[in-house]
Design a protein around this motif. Structure first.
Motif, short mmCIF file in Angstrom:
data_model
loop_
_atom_site.label_atom_id
_atom_site.label_comp_id
_atom_site.label_asym_id
_atom_site.label_seq_id
_atom_site.Cartn_x
_atom_site.Cartn_y
_atom_site.Cartn_z
N ALA A 72 0.74 -1.28 -0.03
CA ALA A 72 0.01 0.13 0.09
C ALA A 72 0.84 1.38 -0.03
N GLU A 73 2.21 1.22 0.64
CA GLU A 73 2.84 2.63 0.75
C GLU A 73 3.71 2.70 -0.45
N GLY A 74 3.93 1.63 -1.31
CA GLY A 74 4.66 1.79 -2.45
C GLY A 74 5.08 0.39 -2.93
N LEU A 75 6.46 0.44 -3.24
CA LEU A 75 7.35 -0.79 -3.70
C LEU A 75 8.36 -1.07 -2.87
N LEU A 76 8.20 -2.53 -2.39
CA LEU A 76 9.33 -2.77 -1.27
C LEU A 76 10.11 -3.74 -1.85
N VAL A 77 11.47 -3.27 -1.74
CA VAL A 77 12.56 -4.07 -2.33
C VAL A 77 13.10 -4.81 -1.13
N THR A 78 13.32 -6.07 -1.00
CA THR A 78 13.97 -7.09 -0.05
C THR A 78 15.08 -7.71 -0.38
N PHE A 79 16.18 -7.26 0.33
CA PHE A 79 17.46 -8.09 0.13
C PHE A 79 17.67 -9.24 0.67
N PRO A 80 18.63 -10.38 0.37
CA PRO A 80 18.70 -11.55 1.04
C PRO A 80 18.98 -11.20 2.43
N LYS A 81 18.11 -12.11 3.31
CA LYS A 81 18.62 -11.80 4.85
C LYS A 81 19.83 -12.33 5.26
N ASP A 82 20.49 -13.37 4.63
CA ASP A 82 21.56 -13.95 4.96
C ASP A 82 22.89 -13.16 4.65
N LYS A 83 22.65 -11.94 3.96
CA LYS A 83 23.70 -10.97 3.80
C LYS A 83 23.70 -9.86 4.85
N ASN A 84 24.87 -9.35 5.02
CA ASN A 84 24.81 -8.27 6.11
C ASN A 84 24.56 -7.00 5.34
N TYR A 85 23.27 -6.35 5.66
CA TYR A 85 22.94 -5.14 4.66
C TYR A 85 23.88 -3.98 4.78
N THR A 86 24.44 -3.86 5.95
CA THR A 86 25.57 -2.73 5.87
C THR A 86 26.54 -2.80 4.95
N LYS A 87 26.97 -4.05 4.54
CA LYS A 87 27.98 -4.06 3.47
C LYS A 87 27.52 -3.97 2.04
N LEU A 88 26.19 -3.87 1.92
CA LEU A 88 25.55 -3.82 0.65
C LEU A 88 25.74 -2.30 0.02
N SER A 89 26.01 -2.07 -1.31
CA SER A 89 26.00 -1.01 -1.90
C SER A 89 25.43 -1.22 -3.44
N GLY A 90 25.05 -0.10 -4.24
CA GLY A 90 24.62 0.04 -5.27
C GLY A 90 23.47 0.74 -5.63
N THR A 91 22.89 0.59 -6.70
CA THR A 91 21.61 1.28 -7.04
C THR A 91 20.43 0.58 -7.58
N ILE A 92 19.06 1.31 -7.28
CA ILE A 92 18.04 0.86 -7.79
C ILE A 92 17.53 1.66 -9.03
N SER A 93 17.45 1.09 -10.11
CA SER A 93 17.20 1.97 -11.39
C SER A 93 15.50 1.55 -11.65
N LEU A 94 14.57 2.61 -11.94
CA LEU A 94 13.35 2.23 -12.23
C LEU A 94 13.19 2.96 -13.71
N TYR A 95 12.80 2.19 -14.68
CA TYR A 95 12.83 2.61 -16.10
C TYR A 95 11.40 2.50 -16.37
N ARG A 96 10.93 3.58 -17.03
CA ARG A 96 9.61 3.51 -17.55
C ARG A 96 9.54 3.56 -19.12
N PRO A 97 9.06 2.40 -20.01
CA PRO A 97 9.44 2.26 -21.31
C PRO A 97 8.74 3.20 -22.14
N SER A 98 7.52 4.13 -21.55
CA SER A 98 6.86 4.81 -22.38
C SER A 98 7.34 6.21 -22.14
#
Length: 148
Positions: A72-98
């Motif tokens: 309801a609040e939007g889009l929830l992106v969940t990363f693997p729980k077995d990875k330490n989330y403090t060591k994660l880095s990167g980007t989330i790209s959302l692309y609208r084809p139209s």
């Protein structure tokens, strides 16, 4: 006035060509029929395609890959729980084809193993999401299409 067969055929061809040209001009001038290229720097991205394939294979090899869920609040992106989330880095790209004006990118900064993309940033329609992340110097890639 009498019209012979030759004149009638020419008139039919002129009518048909006018009909086709009307739609060609209409499709090229109206904004609602405008479709953008996938990317502006297509050839530059093509050179890095093998790295993208390797990162996607790394992501698919994970036991728990990234998950995307509409809530309801939007889009929830969940990363693997077995990875330490403090060591994660990167980007989330959302692309609208139209419409490339609606495309956006979010850097991954996690307080938990989940990140929420608010629904006010997402307009109804088809979206492509690409989560490009790194953990312990290994690149991972997750791609999915969804309708919001």
């Amino acid at each position: 006035m009498k019209i012979n067969w030759g004149t009638a055929i020419v008139l039919v061809f002129i009518g048909f060509i006018s009909f086709i040209l009307y739609f060609v001009v209409r499709m090229n001038t109206e904004k609602k029929f405008e479709h953008d290229l996938v990317t502006e720097d297509y050839y530059k991205q093509e050179l890095a395609f093998q790295e993208e394939i390797n990162a996607e294979e790394n992501g698919n090899a994970l036991e728990n890959n990234v998950k995307v869920k509409k809530i309801a609040e939007g889009l929830l992106v969940t990363f693997p729980k077995d990875k330490n989330y403090t060591k994660l880095s990167g980007t989330i790209s959302l692309y609208r084809p139209s419409n490339k004006k609606l495309d956006f990118e979010i850097p991954i900064t996690l307080q938990s193993s989940e990140i929420l993309i608010p629904k006010n940033q997402l307009i109804e329609g088809r979206w492509n999401i690409m989560v490009n992340w790194e953990y312990d110097n290994i690149s991972y890639l997750f791609k999915e299409s969804f309708t919001y």
